[in-house]
Design an enzyme around this catalytic site. Sequence first.
Site, short mmCIF file in Angstrom:
data_model
loop_
_atom_site.label_atom_id
_atom_site.label_comp_id
_atom_site.label_asym_id
_atom_site.label_seq_id
_atom_site.Cartn_x
_atom_site.Cartn_y
_atom_site.Cartn_z
N HIS A 37 0.78 -0.94 -0.28
CA HIS A 37 0.09 -0.21 -0.04
C HIS A 37 0.61 1.42 0.44
CE1 HIS A 37 1.13 0.62 4.05
NE2 HIS A 37 1.03 -0.51 4.40
N GLU A 70 -2.53 -6.85 7.74
CA GLU A 70 -1.31 -6.37 8.17
C GLU A 70 -1.37 -6.94 9.72
OE1 GLU A 70 1.71 -5.27 8.51
OE2 GLU A 70 1.88 -3.23 8.53
#
Length: 219
Positions: free
Chosen positions: A12, A92
């Site tokens: 990202h 994550e």
Amino acid sequence: MARPHRIVLVRHGESEGNADDSVYEREPDHALALTRTGVHQAETAGKELRALFGQERVSVYVSPYRRTHETLRAFDLAPDRVRVREEPRLREQDWGNWQDREDVRLQKAYRDAYGHFFYRFAQGESGADVYDRVGAFLESLFRSFEAPDHPPNVLIVTHGLTMRLFCMRWFHWSVAEFEALSNPGNGEIRVLELGADGKYTLDRPFTHWRDPEPYGVTG
């Protein structure tokens, strides 16, 4: 089995947490947005991806975090050629809930000394835990290849640690090799390309911040 021509991993763009780690004290990690810089990084990656995929179809898997969804939107891929699935196993590494900045910085120092793969955050996960769920995702991914009309491209929009662990699992890297790798930068791309020999190769390596420790099982 219709294996894809390429499997593309993207980290990202820069998030609010990348820019200011105090934000973790007041905002959930999964809710952090991209910064303006992060949007620009994602748009730049999108140009590269559109050139790479051309008119081909793409099967997309995206981490459920806000910053990964915003990154995917900034790619501006043709909606009629993509199939998007949110995949929680690509999230994550969990560090707990709201985080005290000084405590997290101390735990990161402990992790650097202990090892990124085995160190477990007090209220979260170890790298080994992320490796296990990435492995479970890969089993699902392999099953998807059995469809005769599977798209020739897979795109995975995720996080830096998850990218490294995906490649560790795919290429059977050792823990020592993983520990020597640096995270890709925000918006960076790695491509696993299918060769004529039926094997995938990585288009470019991850940066090494040190040489792998000379231990582990060999033979």
